[in-house]
Write a protein that holds these residues in place. Structure first.
Motif, PDB file in Angstrom:
ATOM      1  N   LYS A  72      40.704  34.586  33.046  1.00 43.17           N
ATOM      2  CA  LYS A  72      39.273  34.871  33.156  1.00 43.17           C
ATOM      3  C   LYS A  72      38.539  34.125  32.057  1.00 43.17           C
ATOM      4  O   LYS A  72      38.766  34.360  30.871  1.00 43.17           O
ATOM      5  CB  LYS A  72      39.021  36.376  33.036  1.00 43.17           C
ATOM      6  CG  LYS A  72      37.565  36.778  33.195  1.00 43.17           C
ATOM      7  CD  LYS A  72      37.055  36.469  34.591  1.00 43.17           C
ATOM      8  CE  LYS A  72      35.598  36.897  34.733  1.00 43.17           C
ATOM      9  NZ  LYS A  72      35.019  36.414  36.017  1.00 43.17           N
ATOM     10  N   GLN A  90      29.570  43.989  37.193  1.00 46.73           N
ATOM     11  CA  GLN A  90      30.988  44.041  37.534  1.00 46.73           C
ATOM     12  C   GLN A  90      31.567  45.446  37.356  1.00 46.73           C
ATOM     13  O   GLN A  90      32.791  45.629  37.435  1.00 46.73           O
ATOM     14  CB  GLN A  90      31.772  43.062  36.647  1.00 46.73           C
ATOM     15  CG  GLN A  90      31.317  41.621  36.745  1.00 46.73           C
ATOM     16  CD  GLN A  90      31.552  41.028  38.120  1.00 46.73           C
ATOM     17  OE1 GLN A  90      32.655  41.086  38.647  1.00 46.73           O
ATOM     18  NE2 GLN A  90      30.511  40.471  38.715  1.00 46.73           N
ATOM     19  N   LYS A  93      34.382  47.195  39.374  1.00 51.97           N
ATOM     20  CA  LYS A  93      35.787  46.815  39.202  1.00 51.97           C
ATOM     21  C   LYS A  93      36.458  47.593  38.068  1.00 51.97           C
ATOM     22  O   LYS A  93      37.656  47.423  37.833  1.00 51.97           O
ATOM     23  CB  LYS A  93      35.898  45.311  38.911  1.00 51.97           C
ATOM     24  CG  LYS A  93      35.339  44.418  40.014  1.00 51.97           C
ATOM     25  CD  LYS A  93      35.432  42.949  39.627  1.00 51.97           C
ATOM     26  CE  LYS A  93      34.846  42.055  40.712  1.00 51.97           C
ATOM     27  NZ  LYS A  93      34.897  40.615  40.328  1.00 51.97           N
ATOM     28  N   LEU A 119      39.832  42.316  33.092  1.00 52.34           N
ATOM     29  CA  LEU A 119      39.818  41.675  34.409  1.00 52.34           C
ATOM     30  C   LEU A 119      41.042  40.788  34.611  1.00 52.34           C
ATOM     31  O   LEU A 119      41.626  40.759  35.697  1.00 52.34           O
ATOM     32  CB  LEU A 119      38.541  40.857  34.582  1.00 52.34           C
ATOM     33  CG  LEU A 119      37.412  41.514  35.376  1.00 52.34           C
ATOM     34  CD1 LEU A 119      37.777  41.590  36.853  1.00 52.34           C
ATOM     35  CD2 LEU A 119      37.088  42.905  34.860  1.00 52.34           C
ATOM     36  N   LYS A 122      44.049  43.015  35.407  1.00 49.50           N
ATOM     37  CA  LYS A 122      44.027  43.486  36.789  1.00 49.50           C
ATOM     38  C   LYS A 122      44.368  42.355  37.757  1.00 49.50           C
ATOM     39  O   LYS A 122      45.123  42.550  38.716  1.00 49.50           O
ATOM     40  CB  LYS A 122      42.643  44.067  37.113  1.00 49.50           C
ATOM     41  CG  LYS A 122      42.305  45.300  36.293  1.00 49.50           C
ATOM     42  CD  LYS A 122      41.059  46.005  36.809  1.00 49.50           C
ATOM     43  CE  LYS A 122      40.808  47.275  35.994  1.00 49.50           C
ATOM     44  NZ  LYS A 122      39.822  48.167  36.630  1.00 49.50           N
ATOM     45  N   GLN A 123      43.826  41.188  37.484  1.00 51.92           N
ATOM     46  CA  GLN A 123      44.093  40.035  38.338  1.00 51.92           C
ATOM     47  C   GLN A 123      45.577  39.686  38.343  1.00 51.92           C
ATOM     48  O   GLN A 123      46.163  39.444  39.411  1.00 51.92           O
ATOM     49  CB  GLN A 123      43.262  38.845  37.844  1.00 51.92           C
ATOM     50  CG  GLN A 123      43.298  37.626  38.741  1.00 51.92           C
ATOM     51  CD  GLN A 123      42.461  36.502  38.158  1.00 51.92           C
ATOM     52  OE1 GLN A 123      42.775  35.967  37.095  1.00 51.92           O
ATOM     53  NE2 GLN A 123      41.382  36.155  38.825  1.00 51.92           N
ATOM     54  N   VAL A 126      47.583  42.402  40.339  1.00 51.17           N
ATOM     55  CA  VAL A 126      47.334  42.323  41.778  1.00 51.17           C
ATOM     56  C   VAL A 126      48.010  41.098  42.378  1.00 51.17           C
ATOM     57  O   VAL A 126      48.585  41.156  43.472  1.00 51.17           O
ATOM     58  CB  VAL A 126      45.815  42.315  42.048  1.00 51.17           C
ATOM     59  CG1 VAL A 126      45.524  41.985  43.502  1.00 51.17           C
ATOM     60  CG2 VAL A 126      45.207  43.667  41.693  1.00 51.17           C
ATOM     61  N   ASP A 136      40.901  46.818  45.643  1.00 49.88           N
ATOM     62  CA  ASP A 136      39.882  47.489  44.841  1.00 49.88           C
ATOM     63  C   ASP A 136      40.370  47.599  43.391  1.00 49.88           C
ATOM     64  O   ASP A 136      41.248  48.405  43.083  1.00 49.88           O
ATOM     65  CB  ASP A 136      39.600  48.882  45.417  1.00 49.88           C
ATOM     66  CG  ASP A 136      38.532  49.625  44.640  1.00 49.88           C
ATOM     67  OD1 ASP A 136      37.923  49.032  43.726  1.00 49.88           O
ATOM     68  OD2 ASP A 136      38.300  50.813  44.950  1.00 49.88           O
ATOM     69  N   TYR A 137      39.794  46.785  42.502  1.00 44.28           N
ATOM     70  CA  TYR A 137      40.227  46.768  41.110  1.00 44.28           C
ATOM     71  C   TYR A 137      40.030  48.106  40.416  1.00 44.28           C
ATOM     72  O   TYR A 137      40.702  48.398  39.425  1.00 44.28           O
ATOM     73  CB  TYR A 137      39.468  45.686  40.341  1.00 44.28           C
ATOM     74  CG  TYR A 137      40.055  44.299  40.471  1.00 44.28           C
ATOM     75  CD1 TYR A 137      40.909  43.973  41.517  1.00 44.28           C
ATOM     76  CD2 TYR A 137      39.743  43.302  39.552  1.00 44.28           C
ATOM     77  CE1 TYR A 137      41.440  42.699  41.636  1.00 44.28           C
ATOM     78  CE2 TYR A 137      40.272  42.024  39.666  1.00 44.28           C
ATOM     79  CZ  TYR A 137      41.123  41.725  40.705  1.00 44.28           C
ATOM     80  OH  TYR A 137      41.652  40.466  40.811  1.00 44.28           O
ATOM     81  N   LEU A 140      42.914  50.463  39.525  1.00 48.42           N
ATOM     82  CA  LEU A 140      43.738  50.196  38.350  1.00 48.42           C
ATOM     83  C   LEU A 140      42.972  50.555  37.083  1.00 48.42           C
ATOM     84  O   LEU A 140      41.751  50.391  37.031  1.00 48.42           O
ATOM     85  CB  LEU A 140      44.132  48.719  38.291  1.00 48.42           C
ATOM     86  CG  LEU A 140      44.867  48.148  39.506  1.00 48.42           C
ATOM     87  CD1 LEU A 140      45.025  46.648  39.347  1.00 48.42           C
ATOM     88  CD2 LEU A 140      46.206  48.825  39.703  1.00 48.42           C
TER      89      LEU A 140
END
Length: 226
Positions: A72, A90, A93, A119, A122-123, A126, A136-137, A140
Motif C-alpha cells: 500500500k 476508507q 474497510k 490495509l 488485510k490485502q 486475503v 469484505d475487509y 478482518l
C-alpha cells in the motif's frame, strides 16, 4: 527463478488451485517421495504504483499455496485530499478498534502510515487465501500494537505476517520523486498462534528480500529468451 536454479522448462509445471492460488511442481526425476513432497514452490505477485512485488516459498503444497503479498503506497487518494478525509472514505474497510489505533496519534503522517499498514496486512491475508475479489475487509481485524489478528471475530491462528517499508526514488521526466510503501507478506505456517515480524533495519530485510530495478530486469531478458 527456475532458470536461476538451473531447472529446464520441460522439468516443471505452473499449476493453479480452484481459487486461483499458483504453485510450481517440479518433475520427480529420482527425488524421494519425501523430497518431492517438499519441493513445491508457491508464489504470488502484484503491483501498485511504481512497485512490482513477487513472493515465493518452498515446501508442501497445502502450505506454499497459502502465501500472499500486500503493498500500500503511503499517500492519500485523490491527491490533495486531507489525511482525515482519506481515512474516513476508507472506514468501511476498518473495524472500530482499527480506527481507534490509527487515530491514537494526531500526526497525519503517523496516522497515514498506520492506515496503510493495516490495509497491506488485510490485502496480504486475503491474497494468501485466494479470496481477493469482493472480500469484505471489515471481516478482518488487525491489532498491530498487540500483534493479534482476527477473522469474523475468531483468531487467525497459524499465520506469519512479515512487515516492512519500501522506499523508492522514481524518475518522473526530469525529476526524482520519492515514494514509500507499507509491505506485508502473509504465509500460513500451521502453528497454534499468529506471528508478526517487523523488519526495521536494512540488514535484516536484505537477508530475505531482494530489490531489483528496471535496468537489472532488462539485462536479464535475453537470458530468459535464449
Amino acid at each position: 527463478m527456475m532458470r536461476h536454479r538451473r531447472i529446464p522448462r520441460a522439468k516443471w509445471k505452473d499449476e493453479v488451485t480452484e481459487n486461483g492460488k499458483r504453485w510450481i511442481e517440479q518433475a520427480q526425476d529420482g527425488m524421494s517421495a519425501e523430497r518431492f513432497m517438499h519441493s513445491m514452490i508457491g508464489y504470488h505477485s502484484m503491483f501498485e504504483g511504481s512497485l512490482c512485488s513477487m513472493i515465493m516459498v518452498q515446501g508442501v503444497k497445502h502450505r506454499v499455496v497459502n502465501i500472499g503479498i500486500g503493498t500500500k503506497q503511503v499517500q492519500v487518494e485523490p491527491k490533495g485530499t486531507s489525511v482525515s478525509e482519506y481515512i474516513e472514505s476508507q472506514a468501511h474497510k476498518l473495524t472500530p478498534l482499527e480506527m481507534g489505533i490509527i487515530n491514537q496519534d494526531s500526526d497525519d503522517a503517523t496516522r497515514l502510515r498506520r492506515f496503510c499498514m493495516i490495509l497491506a496486512l488485510k490485502q496480504a491475508y486475503v491474497k494468501a487465501i485466494g479470496r481477493a475479489n469482493g472480500f469484505d475487509y471489515a471481516r478482518l481485524e488487525f491489532n498491530v500494537p498487540e500483534e493479534t489478528a482476527m477473522g469474523d471475530s475468531h483468531p487467525l491462528t497459524g499465520w506469519e505476517f512479515r512487515i516492512w517499508k519500501t522506499r523508492l526514488a522514481v524518475a518522473r521526466r526530469d525529476q526524482i520523486v520519492n515514494e514509500e510503501y507499507e509491505c506485508v507478506c502473509a504465509f500460513f505456517r500451521g502453528t497454534t498462534d499468529s506471528k508478526f515480524i517487523f523488519y526495521d533495519s536494512a540488514d535484516d530485510l536484505n537477508k530475505w528480500v531482494q530489490f531489483i530495478n528496471i535496468d537489472q530486469m532488462v539485462k536479464v531478458i535475453p537470458k530468459l529468451t535464449a
